[in-house]
Design an enzyme around this catalytic site. Structure first.
Site, PDB file in Angstrom:
ATOM      1  N   MET A 170     -32.936 -26.999  48.943  1.00 32.65           N
ATOM      2  CA  MET A 170     -33.245 -28.305  48.872  1.00 32.65           C
ATOM      3  C   MET A 170     -34.391 -28.584  50.035  1.00 32.65           C
ATOM      4  O   MET A 170     -35.108 -29.875  50.246  1.00 32.65           O
ATOM      5  CB  MET A 170     -32.543 -29.063  48.833  1.00 32.65           C
ATOM      6  CG  MET A 170     -31.666 -29.162  46.960  1.00 32.65           C
ATOM      7  SD  MET A 170     -32.003 -29.059  45.581  1.00 32.65           S
ATOM      8  CE  MET A 170     -31.028 -28.486  44.417  1.00 32.65           C
ATOM      9  N   CYS A 171     -34.737 -27.382  50.386  1.00 34.09           N
ATOM     10  CA  CYS A 171     -34.821 -27.385  52.509  1.00 34.09           C
ATOM     11  C   CYS A 171     -36.696 -27.992  51.616  1.00 34.09           C
ATOM     12  O   CYS A 171     -36.863 -27.170  50.892  1.00 34.09           O
ATOM     13  CB  CYS A 171     -34.859 -26.657  52.892  1.00 34.09           C
ATOM     14  SG  CYS A 171     -33.480 -26.351  53.555  1.00 34.09           S
ATOM     15  N   HIS A 172     -37.281 -28.470  52.227  1.00 31.49           N
ATOM     16  CA  HIS A 172     -38.785 -28.746  52.146  1.00 31.49           C
ATOM     17  C   HIS A 172     -39.480 -27.733  53.709  1.00 31.49           C
ATOM     18  O   HIS A 172     -39.193 -27.248  53.985  1.00 31.49           O
ATOM     19  CB  HIS A 172     -38.713 -29.788  53.210  1.00 31.49           C
ATOM     20  CG  HIS A 172     -38.398 -31.087  52.351  1.00 31.49           C
ATOM     21  ND1 HIS A 172     -37.202 -31.466  52.200  1.00 31.49           N
ATOM     22  CD2 HIS A 172     -38.724 -32.194  51.286  1.00 31.49           C
ATOM     23  CE1 HIS A 172     -36.718 -32.764  51.402  1.00 31.49           C
ATOM     24  NE2 HIS A 172     -38.229 -33.466  50.662  1.00 31.49           N
ATOM     25  N   MET A 222     -31.871 -26.803  59.418  1.00 29.81           N
ATOM     26  CA  MET A 222     -31.921 -26.114  58.617  1.00 29.81           C
ATOM     27  C   MET A 222     -32.260 -24.656  59.511  1.00 29.81           C
ATOM     28  O   MET A 222     -32.268 -23.851  59.290  1.00 29.81           O
ATOM     29  CB  MET A 222     -31.507 -26.710  56.885  1.00 29.81           C
ATOM     30  CG  MET A 222     -31.309 -26.938  56.781  1.00 29.81           C
ATOM     31  SD  MET A 222     -29.471 -26.499  57.034  1.00 29.81           S
ATOM     32  CE  MET A 222     -29.329 -24.640  56.229  1.00 29.81           C
ATOM     33  N   GLU A 223     -33.260 -25.091  59.802  1.00 29.50           N
ATOM     34  CA  GLU A 223     -34.543 -24.060  60.028  1.00 29.50           C
ATOM     35  C   GLU A 223     -34.195 -23.283  61.691  1.00 29.50           C
ATOM     36  O   GLU A 223     -34.092 -22.504  61.848  1.00 29.50           O
ATOM     37  CB  GLU A 223     -36.147 -24.514  60.856  1.00 29.50           C
ATOM     38  CG  GLU A 223     -36.207 -25.226  59.623  1.00 29.50           C
ATOM     39  CD  GLU A 223     -36.360 -25.967  58.814  1.00 29.50           C
ATOM     40  OE1 GLU A 223     -36.703 -26.268  56.847  1.00 29.50           O
ATOM     41  OE2 GLU A 223     -35.587 -27.078  58.709  1.00 29.50           O
ATOM     42  N   ASP A 236     -28.513  -5.143  62.018  1.00 32.16           N
ATOM     43  CA  ASP A 236     -28.968  -4.300  61.021  1.00 32.16           C
ATOM     44  C   ASP A 236     -29.323  -3.216  61.825  1.00 32.16           C
ATOM     45  O   ASP A 236     -29.917  -2.472  61.806  1.00 32.16           O
ATOM     46  CB  ASP A 236     -30.678  -4.892  60.120  1.00 32.16           C
ATOM     47  CG  ASP A 236     -31.151  -3.739  59.523  1.00 32.16           C
ATOM     48  OD1 ASP A 236     -30.024  -3.489  58.966  1.00 32.16           O
ATOM     49  OD2 ASP A 236     -32.618  -3.580  60.109  1.00 32.16           O
TER      50      ASP A 236
END
Length: 165
Positions: free
Chosen positions: A75-77, A116-117, A131
């Site tokens: 749902m992120c733009h 969110m970013e 990793d």
């Protein structure tokens, strides 16, 4: 009755329409960490990991993750980011392990925030360190990952009062 913004009239998920929101300067700062052994700490700080410069690769991964957050979180733009900066700090804990603290600062001028970013960048950075070092020791621990602060937007500014342990 509470109106949920991420559901349509049928009760199904939707991306919120932000077209009527004003464009403002918005920032977010997120934190993550990864705890590593002394051996991994030594190899990273002396640039002796076989996969290369761990922090340089992790930094690039974090920037790329911030730019692709809309691809990962449904749902992120898609947001035109104006800046992404990743910083690192080492801390030795009481057990002799080392914690790499990661801060991801993200900026935009737009009509939705960049929390969110910033969170995605911080998490991807820690995952990339894992990793690149897992051949030496798979016992590394990632987290916590959390929002430190955000500015701009209709809900105003937020600042976490203390570091999460």
């Amino acid at each position: 009755m509470v109106e949920f913004t991420h559901f349509n009239e049928e009760g199904r998920a939707k991306m919120v329409d932000v077209s009527d929101k004003p464009e403002t300067a918005r920032t977010a700062l997120a934190h993550s960490s990864i705890t590593v052994s002394k051996e991994i700490f030594d190899k990273i700080t002396h640039n002796e990991m076989k996969k290369g410069d761990v922090l340089a690769v992790a930094q690039v991964a974090a920037v790329m993750a911030a730019k692709k957050t809309w691809d990962l979180i449904p749902m992120c733009h898609p947001i035109p980011l104006t800046g992404v900066n990743i910083s690192f700090a080492w801390e030795e804990d009481q057990t002799g392990d080392f914690q790499l603290h990661i801060e991801a600062a993200v900026k935009t001028k737009g009509n939705t925030g960049v929390e969110m970013e910033a969170l995605t960048a911080a998490a991807a950075c820690a995952l990339t360190v894992y990793d690149m070092c897992k051949a030496v020791d798979k016992g590394m621990v990632i987290g916590p990952t959390y929002l430190v602060e955000k500015t701009g937007g209709k809900n105003g500014d937020f600042r976490r009062n203390e570091q999460v342990k």
